[in-house]
Write a protein that holds these residues in place. Structure first.
Motif, PDB file in Angstrom:
ATOM      1  N   THR A 198       1.287  -1.738  -0.483  1.00  0.00           N
ATOM      2  CA  THR A 198      -0.141   0.334  -0.072  1.00  0.00           C
ATOM      3  C   THR A 198       0.945   1.312   0.140  1.00  0.00           C
ATOM      4  O   THR A 198       0.971   2.286  -0.942  1.00  0.00           O
ATOM      5  CB  THR A 198      -1.179   0.118   1.319  1.00  0.00           C
ATOM      6  OG1 THR A 198      -2.011  -1.193   1.433  1.00  0.00           O
ATOM      7  CG2 THR A 198      -1.631   1.343   1.456  1.00  0.00           C
ATOM      8  N   ASN A 200       0.963   4.375  -2.562  1.00  0.00           N
ATOM      9  CA  ASN A 200       0.624   6.118  -2.297  1.00  0.00           C
ATOM     10  C   ASN A 200       2.275   6.828  -2.221  1.00  0.00           C
ATOM     11  O   ASN A 200       2.005   7.509  -3.343  1.00  0.00           O
ATOM     12  CB  ASN A 200       1.106   5.778  -0.190  1.00  0.00           C
ATOM     13  CG  ASN A 200       0.393   7.446  -0.461  1.00  0.00           C
ATOM     14  OD1 ASN A 200      -0.038   8.301  -1.251  1.00  0.00           O
ATOM     15  ND2 ASN A 200       1.095   7.622   0.569  1.00  0.00           N
ATOM     16  N   ILE A 245      -6.279   5.719   1.204  1.00  0.00           N
ATOM     17  CA  ILE A 245      -5.254   4.839   1.555  1.00  0.00           C
ATOM     18  C   ILE A 245      -4.660   5.181   2.874  1.00  0.00           C
ATOM     19  O   ILE A 245      -3.876   4.126   3.076  1.00  0.00           O
ATOM     20  CB  ILE A 245      -4.184   5.227   0.311  1.00  0.00           C
ATOM     21  CG1 ILE A 245      -3.977   4.651  -1.544  1.00  0.00           C
ATOM     22  CG2 ILE A 245      -2.491   5.000   0.169  1.00  0.00           C
ATOM     23  CD1 ILE A 245      -3.461   5.396  -2.617  1.00  0.00           C
TER      24      ILE A 245
END
Length: 472
Positions: free
Chosen positions: A193, A197, A416
């Motif tokens: 993740t 980002n 996110i």
């Protein structure tokens, strides 16, 4: 010796005495051979299978098991761990001490001859023998046996103490392995993740501020380091688990482990403190061993008191004195004139006070350790509940943002950030879960008994001949 019958009798007595002797059998240690034997150990050992089946009262099929849980790994460690071989040998030495204590003193045979001038027709030879038969008085042998038996019992109970320490090490190392694996699984998702980002922030170009991009890259690098740390901890925990079990690392290379005993949903509630205190003070092997050592000190004192009374030496004898037969009977004893064994009695009394103080100190330590463990487990369970509530809240917020993103009411970066916060809450919950499992382990160590519902089986007896599996 001209008498054939006398010669045959003497030879027979000599043969009987020699037949009762023990022969010395050398057993040299070869470090290369013992190291090679250790490297060949595996969890597929047929002897281990018999040991596990005997203690679980059922045959384990298939063998080796597809999955190894804490009870199975504990039994494997009790079979393989070399530290237990040491305490088994110490117990065997203490058992031999009981035999030594019960041995009766041997009589002493003295044979003498003398030649002197004699009148005509009278034999010039004098031949004779005498026996010195020691007789212990005042029950010394009984006190000596009692002391040795108490010391043997203390050594036997020492096996139980060391067995629990081995079990505690296996549990701690298995928990370390579980913590590292669970953390790695969460960190790998967090890493993926974080990479997304940073990529999205970089693609936005001028619309993304430099501090935001820098902060995201720092977080990404920190997550990468955390992943490497979790991988390192996992490898180290596996190696330490192999040490705790008593097998080479290669023996655990293809092993599947069950971590169900560490599931937060299976953690037992806080048990009653009074019940645990009573059980610890009555059943812990080290408490019972301390009582056995005190009893041995009491027997030692009784023995020293009995030594005030001298033993008797009976001395029957026979002599053939220049053709005349003479029989004699005498006795001797040490006269308690200059001392009455006051020094050894005082030392034995001091040792008895010492072992009484040791028992009381051990009892106080056990009570204090148990009370701290109860407080620690209560606090750990409360912290785990709080961490779980935070995780559930973060998960609910993440799902809400997912719906908002689908409806166009929120942006991708908000989702996110919520996902990263969810992973952070999962790591916090994992830390609280591991802390609770460690606190339960400390509580079990205070009682020296498993308290988890998935691990409630008694430690096997490790002192009978059938259980001497480790002395290979």
């Amino acid at each position: 010796m001209k008498n054939p019958r006398l010669r045959q009798t003497g030879l027979g007595v000599l043969i009987m005495l020699l037949a009762g002797c023990v022969s010395y059998l050398p057993r040299p240690l070869a470090p290369a051979d013992t190291a090679a034997a250790f490297e060949m150990r595996t969890l597929a050992d047929p002897g281990l299978k018999a040991f596990v089946g005997s203690n679980l009262k059922s045959e384990v099929t298939p063998w080796p098991p597809a999955t190894w849980d804490l009870p199975l790994l504990t039994l494997a460690a009790l079979y393989e761990n070399p530290d237990l071989d040491v305490v088994r040998a110490q117990w065997q030495a203490a058992q031999a001490g009981v035999t030594s204590a019960g041995a009766r003193p041997n009589p002493t045979l003295a044979i003498g001859t003398q030649y002197s001038d004699a009148s005509a027709g009278v034999s010039p030879w004098t031949l004779g023998f005498s026996l010195d038969i020691p007789i212990e008085t005042a029950g010394k042998r009984g006190y000596r046996i009692a002391r040795a038996e108490h010391l043997s019992e203390a050594a036997r109970l020492g096996i139980g103490t060391n067995a629990w320490q081995v079990r505690a090490q296996v549990r701690a190392r298995l928990l370390d392995l579980y913590a590292a694996r669970e953390a790695l699984a969460v960190l790998e998702k967090q890493l993926a993740t974080s990479e997304v980002n940073v990529r999205l922030l970089t693609q936005r170009g001028v619309t993304a501020s430099l501090p935001d991009i820098t902060q995201a890259r720092i977080a990404l690098d920190q997550t990468r380091l955390a992943v490497l740390g979790a991988q390192s901890r996992s490898a180290e925990a596996r190696a330490q688990l192999a040490v705790a079990v008593g097998v080479p690392l290669a023996a655990l290379s293809d092993i599947n482990f069950s971590f169900e005993v560490f599931d937060p949903l299976t953690l037992p509630p806080l048990p009653p403190g009074a019940e645990l205190r009573r059980e610890a003070l009555q059943n812990r092997p080290d408490i019972l061993a301390a009582l056995a050592q005190y009893a041995a000190a009491e027997s030692a004192l009784a023995l020293e008191v009995a030594k005030q009374y001298p033993d008797i030496q009976l001395g029957p004898g026979y002599a053939w004195d220049q053709g005349a037969t003479k029989w004699s009977l005498g006795f001797s004893l040490a006269l308690p004139v200059f001392n009455r064994n006051q020094g050894p009695i005082a030392e034995a009394e001091a040792h008895r006070r010492e072992f009484a103080a040791r028992f009381k100190a051990l009892q106080a330590r056990v009570i204090g350790t148990l009370e701290r463990a109860l407080v620690g487990y209560r606090a750990a369970l409360a912290k785990l509940d709080a961490a779980e509530a935070l995780r559930v809240s973060q998960q609910r917020q993440y799902r809400t943002l997912q719906s908002m993103v689908r409806d166009g009411a929120a942006g991708r970066f908000a989702l996110i950030n919520a996902e990263l916060q969810l992973y952070a809450s999962e790591l916090a919950r994992l830390d609280a879960q591991i802390a609770a499992a460690q606190a339960l382990g400390a509580l079990e160590d205070a009682v020296e008994r498993p308290l988890h519902p998935l691990d409630l089986f008694p430690l096997p007896s490790l002192v009978t001949d059938s259980d001497q599996q480790g002395a290979r």
